[in-house]
Design a protein around this motif. Structure first.
Motif, PDB file in Angstrom:
ATOM      1  N   HIS A 128       0.840  -1.202   0.000  1.00  0.00           N
ATOM      2  CA  HIS A 128       0.000   0.000   0.000  1.00  0.00           C
ATOM      3  C   HIS A 128       0.878   1.257   0.000  1.00  0.00           C
ATOM      4  O   HIS A 128       0.622   2.193  -0.765  1.00  0.00           O
ATOM      5  CB  HIS A 128      -0.910  -0.009   1.229  1.00  0.00           C
ATOM      6  CG  HIS A 128      -1.799   1.187   1.308  1.00  0.00           C
ATOM      7  ND1 HIS A 128      -3.093   1.190   0.834  1.00  0.00           N
ATOM      8  CD2 HIS A 128      -1.570   2.442   1.780  1.00  0.00           C
ATOM      9  CE1 HIS A 128      -3.623   2.387   1.027  1.00  0.00           C
ATOM     10  NE2 HIS A 128      -2.718   3.167   1.600  1.00  0.00           N
ATOM     11  N   LEU A 129       1.888   1.283   0.849  1.00  0.00           N
ATOM     12  CA  LEU A 129       2.756   2.454   0.943  1.00  0.00           C
ATOM     13  C   LEU A 129       3.489   2.711  -0.369  1.00  0.00           C
ATOM     14  O   LEU A 129       3.684   3.863  -0.769  1.00  0.00           O
ATOM     15  CB  LEU A 129       3.756   2.262   2.082  1.00  0.00           C
ATOM     16  CG  LEU A 129       3.178   2.389   3.495  1.00  0.00           C
ATOM     17  CD1 LEU A 129       4.093   1.713   4.511  1.00  0.00           C
ATOM     18  CD2 LEU A 129       2.973   3.866   3.850  1.00  0.00           C
ATOM     19  N   ASN A 130       3.865   1.649  -1.055  1.00  0.00           N
ATOM     20  CA  ASN A 130       4.558   1.808  -2.325  1.00  0.00           C
ATOM     21  C   ASN A 130       3.631   2.370  -3.392  1.00  0.00           C
ATOM     22  O   ASN A 130       4.008   3.266  -4.167  1.00  0.00           O
ATOM     23  CB  ASN A 130       5.143   0.476  -2.774  1.00  0.00           C
ATOM     24  CG  ASN A 130       6.054   0.629  -3.969  1.00  0.00           C
ATOM     25  OD1 ASN A 130       5.658   0.385  -5.093  1.00  0.00           O
ATOM     26  ND2 ASN A 130       7.281   1.087  -3.729  1.00  0.00           N
ATOM     27  N   ARG A 131       2.388   1.865  -3.424  1.00  0.00           N
ATOM     28  CA  ARG A 131       1.424   2.346  -4.421  1.00  0.00           C
ATOM     29  C   ARG A 131       1.058   3.800  -4.179  1.00  0.00           C
ATOM     30  O   ARG A 131       1.004   4.599  -5.110  1.00  0.00           O
ATOM     31  CB  ARG A 131       0.155   1.486  -4.404  1.00  0.00           C
ATOM     32  CG  ARG A 131       0.288   0.135  -5.060  1.00  0.00           C
ATOM     33  CD  ARG A 131      -1.083  -0.466  -5.339  1.00  0.00           C
ATOM     34  NE  ARG A 131      -1.889  -0.541  -4.126  1.00  0.00           N
ATOM     35  CZ  ARG A 131      -1.923  -1.589  -3.299  1.00  0.00           C
ATOM     36  NH1 ARG A 131      -1.173  -2.648  -3.572  1.00  0.00           N
ATOM     37  NH2 ARG A 131      -2.681  -1.582  -2.233  1.00  0.00           N
ATOM     38  N   GLN A 132       0.761   4.153  -2.932  1.00  0.00           N
ATOM     39  CA  GLN A 132       0.231   5.484  -2.645  1.00  0.00           C
ATOM     40  C   GLN A 132       1.311   6.552  -2.491  1.00  0.00           C
ATOM     41  O   GLN A 132       1.106   7.707  -2.883  1.00  0.00           O
ATOM     42  CB  GLN A 132      -0.627   5.452  -1.384  1.00  0.00           C
ATOM     43  CG  GLN A 132      -1.313   6.793  -1.084  1.00  0.00           C
ATOM     44  CD  GLN A 132      -2.417   6.656  -0.053  1.00  0.00           C
ATOM     45  OE1 GLN A 132      -2.802   5.561   0.322  1.00  0.00           O
ATOM     46  NE2 GLN A 132      -2.911   7.794   0.412  1.00  0.00           N
ATOM     47  N   TYR A 133       2.459   6.174  -1.926  1.00  0.00           N
ATOM     48  CA  TYR A 133       3.464   7.186  -1.599  1.00  0.00           C
ATOM     49  C   TYR A 133       4.821   6.954  -2.266  1.00  0.00           C
ATOM     50  O   TYR A 133       5.726   7.768  -2.089  1.00  0.00           O
ATOM     51  CB  TYR A 133       3.672   7.240  -0.079  1.00  0.00           C
ATOM     52  CG  TYR A 133       2.426   7.566   0.688  1.00  0.00           C
ATOM     53  CD1 TYR A 133       1.914   8.860   0.711  1.00  0.00           C
ATOM     54  CD2 TYR A 133       1.736   6.578   1.398  1.00  0.00           C
ATOM     55  CE1 TYR A 133       0.765   9.169   1.417  1.00  0.00           C
ATOM     56  CE2 TYR A 133       0.594   6.869   2.108  1.00  0.00           C
ATOM     57  CZ  TYR A 133       0.110   8.166   2.109  1.00  0.00           C
ATOM     58  OH  TYR A 133      -1.031   8.460   2.815  1.00  0.00           O
ATOM     59  N   GLY A 134       4.972   5.848  -2.977  1.00  0.00           N
ATOM     60  CA  GLY A 134       6.261   5.547  -3.580  1.00  0.00           C
ATOM     61  C   GLY A 134       7.328   5.201  -2.559  1.00  0.00           C
ATOM     62  O   GLY A 134       8.525   5.334  -2.833  1.00  0.00           O
ATOM     63  N   ILE A 135       6.909   4.749  -1.370  1.00  0.00           N
ATOM     64  CA  ILE A 135       7.844   4.384  -0.306  1.00  0.00           C
ATOM     65  C   ILE A 135       8.089   2.886  -0.337  1.00  0.00           C
ATOM     66  O   ILE A 135       7.151   2.087  -0.453  1.00  0.00           O
ATOM     67  CB  ILE A 135       7.287   4.803   1.076  1.00  0.00           C
ATOM     68  CG1 ILE A 135       7.243   6.332   1.189  1.00  0.00           C
ATOM     69  CG2 ILE A 135       8.109   4.203   2.216  1.00  0.00           C
ATOM     70  CD1 ILE A 135       6.550   6.823   2.439  1.00  0.00           C
ATOM     71  N   ASN A 136       9.340   2.504  -0.216  1.00  0.00           N
ATOM     72  CA  ASN A 136       9.706   1.091  -0.143  1.00  0.00           C
ATOM     73  C   ASN A 136       9.933   0.734   1.323  1.00  0.00           C
ATOM     74  O   ASN A 136      10.902   1.187   1.940  1.00  0.00           O
ATOM     75  CB  ASN A 136      10.983   0.844  -0.962  1.00  0.00           C
ATOM     76  CG  ASN A 136      11.425  -0.610  -0.898  1.00  0.00           C
ATOM     77  OD1 ASN A 136      10.622  -1.509  -0.672  1.00  0.00           O
ATOM     78  ND2 ASN A 136      12.713  -0.833  -1.081  1.00  0.00           N
ATOM     79  N   LEU A 137       9.033  -0.065   1.905  1.00  0.00           N
ATOM     80  CA  LEU A 137       9.137  -0.460   3.306  1.00  0.00           C
ATOM     81  C   LEU A 137       9.928  -1.756   3.401  1.00  0.00           C
ATOM     82  O   LEU A 137       9.504  -2.794   2.896  1.00  0.00           O
ATOM     83  CB  LEU A 137       7.743  -0.640   3.918  1.00  0.00           C
ATOM     84  CG  LEU A 137       7.720  -0.986   5.413  1.00  0.00           C
ATOM     85  CD1 LEU A 137       8.254   0.166   6.247  1.00  0.00           C
ATOM     86  CD2 LEU A 137       6.291  -1.338   5.858  1.00  0.00           C
ATOM     87  N   ARG A 138      11.077  -1.700   4.061  1.00  0.00           N
ATOM     88  CA  ARG A 138      11.919  -2.881   4.245  1.00  0.00           C
ATOM     89  C   ARG A 138      11.826  -3.333   5.696  1.00  0.00           C
ATOM     90  O   ARG A 138      12.292  -2.634   6.599  1.00  0.00           O
ATOM     91  CB  ARG A 138      13.372  -2.548   3.892  1.00  0.00           C
ATOM     92  CG  ARG A 138      13.598  -2.278   2.407  1.00  0.00           C
ATOM     93  CD  ARG A 138      13.664  -3.558   1.590  1.00  0.00           C
ATOM     94  NE  ARG A 138      14.754  -4.418   2.059  1.00  0.00           N
ATOM     95  CZ  ARG A 138      16.010  -4.300   1.669  1.00  0.00           C
ATOM     96  NH1 ARG A 138      16.357  -3.348   0.816  1.00  0.00           N
ATOM     97  NH2 ARG A 138      16.929  -5.131   2.128  1.00  0.00           N
ATOM     98  N   HIS A 139      11.203  -4.493   5.910  1.00  0.00           N
ATOM     99  CA  HIS A 139      11.076  -5.055   7.255  1.00  0.00           C
ATOM    100  C   HIS A 139      12.375  -5.770   7.606  1.00  0.00           C
ATOM    101  O   HIS A 139      12.689  -6.815   7.050  1.00  0.00           O
ATOM    102  CB  HIS A 139       9.880  -6.023   7.295  1.00  0.00           C
ATOM    103  CG  HIS A 139       9.681  -6.695   8.610  1.00  0.00           C
ATOM    104  ND1 HIS A 139       8.811  -7.762   8.774  1.00  0.00           N
ATOM    105  CD2 HIS A 139      10.216  -6.469   9.839  1.00  0.00           C
ATOM    106  CE1 HIS A 139       8.842  -8.163  10.032  1.00  0.00           C
ATOM    107  NE2 HIS A 139       9.684  -7.401  10.692  1.00  0.00           N
ATOM    108  N   VAL A 140      13.148  -5.194   8.525  1.00  0.00           N
ATOM    109  CA  VAL A 140      14.376  -5.825   9.002  1.00  0.00           C
ATOM    110  C   VAL A 140      13.985  -6.666  10.222  1.00  0.00           C
ATOM    111  O   VAL A 140      13.708  -6.127  11.294  1.00  0.00           O
ATOM    112  CB  VAL A 140      15.448  -4.784   9.376  1.00  0.00           C
ATOM    113  CG1 VAL A 140      16.720  -5.485   9.844  1.00  0.00           C
ATOM    114  CG2 VAL A 140      15.734  -3.877   8.183  1.00  0.00           C
ATOM    115  N   LYS A 141      13.936  -7.984  10.041  1.00  0.00           N
ATOM    116  CA  LYS A 141      13.410  -8.871  11.075  1.00  0.00           C
ATOM    117  C   LYS A 141      14.455  -9.125  12.154  1.00  0.00           C
ATOM    118  O   LYS A 141      15.576  -9.534  11.865  1.00  0.00           O
ATOM    119  CB  LYS A 141      12.966 -10.199  10.446  1.00  0.00           C
ATOM    120  CG  LYS A 141      11.877 -10.025   9.399  1.00  0.00           C
ATOM    121  CD  LYS A 141      11.577 -11.331   8.690  1.00  0.00           C
ATOM    122  CE  LYS A 141      10.568 -11.110   7.570  1.00  0.00           C
ATOM    123  NZ  LYS A 141      10.321 -12.347   6.800  1.00  0.00           N
ATOM    124  N   VAL A 142      14.055  -8.873  13.393  1.00  0.00           N
ATOM    125  CA  VAL A 142      14.946  -9.116  14.525  1.00  0.00           C
ATOM    126  C   VAL A 142      14.250 -10.039  15.515  1.00  0.00           C
ATOM    127  O   VAL A 142      13.020 -10.053  15.617  1.00  0.00           O
ATOM    128  CB  VAL A 142      15.356  -7.805  15.223  1.00  0.00           C
ATOM    129  CG1 VAL A 142      16.197  -6.941  14.307  1.00  0.00           C
ATOM    130  CG2 VAL A 142      14.129  -7.034  15.709  1.00  0.00           C
TER     131      VAL A 142
END
Length: 386
Positions: A68-82
């Motif tokens: 959703h964030l990529n479609r609407q805002y052009g943001i690439n959300l990278r989940h760094v799993k810890v």
């Protein structure tokens, strides 16, 4: 502008009121313009979101949010799993020690409790974050304790994201009542040796089990909600160790080994190896039953004094590389649409912190202990039992 027959004092008051109203309108317009600038700056950025990666439902939810964030805002959300957000806290404190005031690798944190306390004290978090997020006006701050985190004031350094409540998921027939006491748990362990256990501290669920026991065994002593003193430790902790000394020989592997985390404990419950497992999501049982990962016959329980309840939060490091984009991510994650999906047991089942069309049923609540008790309990437990 005014009728000349009005008293001068009234005219002055009315003029002041109109000027104040105009200022509010201008401020609202400026806020909207400022947020538009934030969104524009965020476009095209990659946000490195350090968050627990031990749950399939959480990971899938964040992938949905990322699309959703990529479609609407052009943001690439990278989940760094810890495995534990303390890993990210250590990295931020190392950055601070090395003088790295910008260009940090962490843009966004899922955080609460003693980790927030440590970063707040070291001034490692972006200030005034809460007021910078437009959707914060929808938060349930009047109904839920969202502005203190394990007894520590949030002071705008983090934004509420969800609610947690400590609960017990058990095989059908294990406990007759919804609420149970430590004494009833001990009796069950005596009657069913090897069928109970808990995640090994410092796993968060395991430590919360210890806190729940201490809360009940110490009769809700008010010192549990303040920074622990040495005298409070001396007075309150022995009753917990006495209880665990009785319980451990009755646990799986006679207390010589423990599940790694809540996910492993829940799997052992599903396999029939254990008769109960602990969760910090009051809707997790429903979600896992729906997904076929737990049998339909399991039942939910909580300690008689209430389920320890707290909020979990989102925060932006002071040296984050993409602060504007991190704020846009937070604003979306606390939007009604994102919160409604998160609260739905079909997806995650994590209780919402904003007003939704349908109110969620929460368990009876118990107050969270002060953040200082977390470190003390873990240190003493490891020294005594490992």
């Amino acid at each position: 502008m005014f009728n000349c027959s009005l008293p001068s004092a009234f005219k002055r008051a009315l003029t002041a009121l109109l000027l104040m109203s105009s200022a509010v309108v201008v401020q609202a317009e400026q806020t909207a313009e400022d947020w538009s600038d934030v969104v524009q700056e965020a476009r095209g950025s990659t946000v490195f979101f350090y968050a627990w990666g031990g749950s399939n439902s959480v990971n899938q939810y964040l992938r949905w949010a990322g699309r959703h964030l990529n479609r609407q805002y052009g943001i690439n959300l990278r989940h760094v799993k810890v495995g534990d957000i303390a890993e990210a806290v250590h990295r931020l404190r190392s950055d601070q020690a090395a003088g790295r005031k910008q260009g940090g690798a962490i843009d966004l944190l899922w955080i609460n409790g003693e980790n927030f306390h440590a970063l707040k004290e070291s001034k490692s978090l972006e200030p005034d974050l809460l007021s910078a997020i437009p959707n914060h006006v929808h938060l349930l701050t009047d109904e839920l304790p969202l502005l203190t985190d394990f007894g520590v004031p949030v002071d705008g350094f983090e934004v509420p994201w969800g609610m947690g409540q400590f609960n017990i998921i058990a095989r059908d027939g294990s406990f007759a009542e919804s609420d149970i006491t430590p004494e009833q748990l001990l009796t069950y362990a005596q009657q069913n040796p090897g069928r109970l256990s808990y995640p090994k501290p410092p796993d968060f669920i395991g430590t919360t089990f210890l806190k729940s026991l201490l809360q009940a065994l110490a009769d809700n002593d008010q010192r549990l909600y303040r920074e622990p003193s040495r005298s409070a430790e001396r007075d309150l902790l022995p009753v917990l160790w006495d209880y665990l000394d009785q319980l451990h020989p009755l646990l799986w592997e006679k207390g010589g080994a423990f599940p790694q985390d809540s996910a492993q404990q829940l799997q052992w419950l599903a396999d029939g190896q254990l008769h109960a497992a602990f969760s910090f999501n009051p809707q997790e049982m429903d979600s896992k039953v729906r997904n076929g990962r737990l049998p339909e016959t399991v039942t939910q329980h909580y300690f008689a004094q209430g389920a320890i309840t707290n909020s979990h939060y989102l925060a932006v490091p002071h040296n984050a590389s993409h602060k504007a984009a991190a704020k846009v991510v937070i604003n979306f994650l606390i939007s009604r649409s994102a919160q409604a999906r998160k609260a739905d047991p079909r997806y995650w089942g994590d209780p919402a912190v904003v007003r939704l069309d349908e109110a969620e049923a929460l368990l009876p609540t118990a107050q969270e202990l002060h953040a200082g008790w977390q470190e003390r309990l873990e240190a003493h437990w490891l020294a005594r039992y490992q």
